[in-house]
Design a protein around this motif. Structure first.
Motif, PDB file in Angstrom:
ATOM      1  N   ALA A 112     -10.729 -35.401  -7.168  1.00  0.00           N
ATOM      2  CA  ALA A 112      -9.449 -35.847  -6.626  1.00  0.00           C
ATOM      3  C   ALA A 112      -8.815 -34.814  -5.698  1.00  0.00           C
ATOM      4  O   ALA A 112      -8.120 -35.167  -4.744  1.00  0.00           O
ATOM      5  CB  ALA A 112      -8.483 -36.182  -7.767  1.00  0.00           C
ATOM      6  N   VAL A 113      -9.065 -33.527  -5.957  1.00  0.00           N
ATOM      7  CA  VAL A 113      -8.492 -32.481  -5.102  1.00  0.00           C
ATOM      8  C   VAL A 113      -9.450 -32.067  -3.992  1.00  0.00           C
ATOM      9  O   VAL A 113      -9.152 -31.168  -3.196  1.00  0.00           O
ATOM     10  CB  VAL A 113      -8.073 -31.233  -5.926  1.00  0.00           C
ATOM     11  N   GLY A 114     -10.633 -32.701  -3.938  1.00  0.00           N
ATOM     12  CA  GLY A 114     -11.566 -32.423  -2.859  1.00  0.00           C
ATOM     13  C   GLY A 114     -12.384 -31.166  -3.031  1.00  0.00           C
ATOM     14  O   GLY A 114     -12.832 -30.575  -2.034  1.00  0.00           O
ATOM     15  N   TRP A 115     -12.620 -30.760  -4.267  1.00  0.00           N
ATOM     16  CA  TRP A 115     -13.379 -29.536  -4.507  1.00  0.00           C
ATOM     17  C   TRP A 115     -14.798 -29.804  -4.985  1.00  0.00           C
ATOM     18  O   TRP A 115     -15.487 -28.885  -5.438  1.00  0.00           O
ATOM     19  CB  TRP A 115     -12.684 -28.671  -5.558  1.00  0.00           C
ATOM     20  N   SER A 116     -15.267 -31.016  -4.883  1.00  0.00           N
ATOM     21  CA  SER A 116     -16.591 -31.338  -5.417  1.00  0.00           C
ATOM     22  C   SER A 116     -17.705 -31.068  -4.411  1.00  0.00           C
ATOM     23  O   SER A 116     -18.876 -31.109  -4.764  1.00  0.00           O
ATOM     24  CB  SER A 116     -16.642 -32.805  -5.851  1.00  0.00           C
ATOM     25  N   GLY A 117     -17.361 -30.788  -3.164  1.00  0.00           N
ATOM     26  CA  GLY A 117     -18.369 -30.535  -2.141  1.00  0.00           C
ATOM     27  C   GLY A 117     -18.877 -29.112  -2.186  1.00  0.00           C
ATOM     28  O   GLY A 117     -18.402 -28.272  -2.957  1.00  0.00           O
ATOM     29  N   PRO A 118     -19.864 -28.799  -1.341  1.00  0.00           N
ATOM     30  CA  PRO A 118     -20.415 -27.434  -1.292  1.00  0.00           C
ATOM     31  C   PRO A 118     -19.395 -26.431  -0.770  1.00  0.00           C
ATOM     32  O   PRO A 118     -18.501 -26.779   0.000  1.00  0.00           O
ATOM     33  CB  PRO A 118     -21.595 -27.576  -0.311  1.00  0.00           C
ATOM     34  N   GLY A 119     -19.526 -25.205  -1.242  1.00  0.00           N
ATOM     35  CA  GLY A 119     -18.645 -24.147  -0.766  1.00  0.00           C
ATOM     36  C   GLY A 119     -17.326 -24.040  -1.500  1.00  0.00           C
ATOM     37  O   GLY A 119     -16.458 -23.256  -1.109  1.00  0.00           O
ATOM     38  N   LYS A 120     -17.158 -24.788  -2.580  1.00  0.00           N
ATOM     39  CA  LYS A 120     -15.907 -24.727  -3.350  1.00  0.00           C
ATOM     40  C   LYS A 120     -16.159 -24.090  -4.709  1.00  0.00           C
ATOM     41  O   LYS A 120     -15.830 -22.941  -4.944  1.00  0.00           O
ATOM     42  CB  LYS A 120     -15.327 -26.137  -3.508  1.00  0.00           C
ATOM     43  N   LEU A 121     -16.737 -24.870  -5.627  1.00  0.00           N
ATOM     44  CA  LEU A 121     -17.001 -24.376  -6.976  1.00  0.00           C
ATOM     45  C   LEU A 121     -18.498 -24.295  -7.220  1.00  0.00           C
ATOM     46  O   LEU A 121     -19.260 -25.149  -6.766  1.00  0.00           O
ATOM     47  CB  LEU A 121     -16.370 -25.298  -8.017  1.00  0.00           C
ATOM     48  N   ASP A 122     -18.891 -23.283  -7.978  1.00  0.00           N
ATOM     49  CA  ASP A 122     -20.298 -23.140  -8.341  1.00  0.00           C
ATOM     50  C   ASP A 122     -20.597 -23.716  -9.714  1.00  0.00           C
ATOM     51  O   ASP A 122     -21.750 -24.017 -10.015  1.00  0.00           O
ATOM     52  CB  ASP A 122     -20.676 -21.654  -8.312  1.00  0.00           C
ATOM     53  N   ALA A 123     -19.575 -23.872 -10.552  1.00  0.00           N
ATOM     54  CA  ALA A 123     -19.787 -24.433 -11.887  1.00  0.00           C
ATOM     55  C   ALA A 123     -18.469 -24.935 -12.449  1.00  0.00           C
ATOM     56  O   ALA A 123     -17.396 -24.412 -12.133  1.00  0.00           O
ATOM     57  CB  ALA A 123     -20.398 -23.403 -12.826  1.00  0.00           C
ATOM     58  N   LEU A 124     -18.575 -25.949 -13.285  1.00  0.00           N
ATOM     59  CA  LEU A 124     -17.422 -26.522 -14.006  1.00  0.00           C
ATOM     60  C   LEU A 124     -17.880 -26.792 -15.426  1.00  0.00           C
ATOM     61  O   LEU A 124     -18.876 -27.487 -15.642  1.00  0.00           O
ATOM     62  CB  LEU A 124     -16.961 -27.815 -13.342  1.00  0.00           C
ATOM     63  N   VAL A 125     -17.163 -26.227 -16.410  1.00  0.00           N
ATOM     64  CA  VAL A 125     -17.571 -26.358 -17.818  1.00  0.00           C
ATOM     65  C   VAL A 125     -16.427 -26.938 -18.631  1.00  0.00           C
ATOM     66  O   VAL A 125     -15.359 -26.326 -18.761  1.00  0.00           O
ATOM     67  CB  VAL A 125     -17.991 -24.992 -18.407  1.00  0.00           C
ATOM     68  N   GLY A 126     -16.640 -28.128 -19.192  1.00  0.00           N
ATOM     69  CA  GLY A 126     -15.644 -28.769 -20.040  1.00  0.00           C
ATOM     70  C   GLY A 126     -15.741 -28.293 -21.478  1.00  0.00           C
ATOM     71  O   GLY A 126     -16.780 -27.758 -21.901  1.00  0.00           O
ATOM     72  N   ALA A 127     -14.672 -28.503 -22.219  1.00  0.00           N
ATOM     73  CA  ALA A 127     -14.640 -28.039 -23.610  1.00  0.00           C
ATOM     74  C   ALA A 127     -15.650 -28.769 -24.488  1.00  0.00           C
ATOM     75  O   ALA A 127     -16.079 -28.242 -25.520  1.00  0.00           O
ATOM     76  CB  ALA A 127     -13.231 -28.214 -24.174  1.00  0.00           C
ATOM     77  N   ASP A 128     -16.027 -29.985 -24.097  1.00  0.00           N
ATOM     78  CA  ASP A 128     -16.962 -30.770 -24.902  1.00  0.00           C
ATOM     79  C   ASP A 128     -18.424 -30.447 -24.591  1.00  0.00           C
ATOM     80  O   ASP A 128     -19.320 -31.025 -25.195  1.00  0.00           O
ATOM     81  CB  ASP A 128     -16.718 -32.266 -24.674  1.00  0.00           C
ATOM     82  N   GLU A 129     -18.657 -29.517 -23.680  1.00  0.00           N
ATOM     83  CA  GLU A 129     -20.019 -29.236 -23.235  1.00  0.00           C
ATOM     84  C   GLU A 129     -20.630 -27.998 -23.887  1.00  0.00           C
ATOM     85  O   GLU A 129     -21.759 -27.622 -23.565  1.00  0.00           O
ATOM     86  CB  GLU A 129     -20.037 -29.083 -21.709  1.00  0.00           C
TER      87      GLU A 129
END
Length: 206
Positions: A112-129
């Protein structure tokens, strides 16, 4: 939400059967004490009853939250966040987010904030993971793995809560920085995340 005990007591004492009952003062006191004990110390539900209820509430929350994210669409980020990501990326520093949200919910916010493309985040870790989410070190350790870093990689944690800071400490981060006023860990809080890049770049990272 549980009504206040006094409200439940008034409702019970003012009930029809009690209003018209003729009883001795001692009997009235005994009955009132019984009502208080029942409402102030309700019986505990068995785990096999509680777990399905908690699961149902959690799933309802997730469904409503995901629907809200899709409906709102344009979500504002913290001031300076875009600048922070750009400056760290320019220095070749990987950026990961660990969150108290479930992974799929967090991913919806990131899109929704437009950070899913390349050059933004290298990893996203949820609490359920992970098995040991914050305040345990599991999410930071998983972020390291997803970024392709070894256990000895130098990581700086930017914390927004005390549990967040604790996770960074347990995961062996070289520093834990704070950007909120009520967090006792880290340095002075920041109003603009863009100013955080200077602090982060002050810690040599691989």
């Amino acid at each position: 939400l549980r009504p206040r005990p006094c409200g439940r007591l008034v409702h019970a004492v003012d009930d029809g059967p009690l209003r018209h009952e003729v009883a001795s003062p001692a009997a009235r006191v005994e009955r009132t004490v019984g009502v208080l004990e029942h409402h102030l110390h309700p019986p505990r539900l068995a785990p096999e009853v509680v777990r399905p209820l908690v699961t149902a509430v959690h799933e309802d929350f997730r469904t409503r939250l995901l629907a809200s994210v899709r409906l709102v669409g344009n979500i504002r980020v913290q001031p300076g966040a875009e600048t922070l990501l750009a400056e760290l990326g320019a220095q070749g520093i990987q950026v990961a987010i660990d969150t108290e949200l479930d992974g799929d919910v967090a991913a919806a916010f990131i899109r929704a904030v437009g950070w899913s493309g390349p050059g933004k985040l290298d990893a996203l870790v949820g609490a359920d993971e992970v098995l040991v989410p914050r305040p345990g070190p599991g999410q930071v350790e998983e972020a390291r793995r997803r970024c392709g870093l070894g256990a000895g990689a130098r990581v700086v944690k930017v914390a927004g809560t005390a549990a967040d800071a604790r996770a960074g400490i347990l995961a062996g981060c070289v520093a834990v920085l704070s950007w909120v006023p009520d967090l006792a860990a880290g340095q002075a809080p920041l109003e603009d995340l863009g100013d955080l890049a200077e602090r982060l770049l002050g810690h040599p990272l691989p």
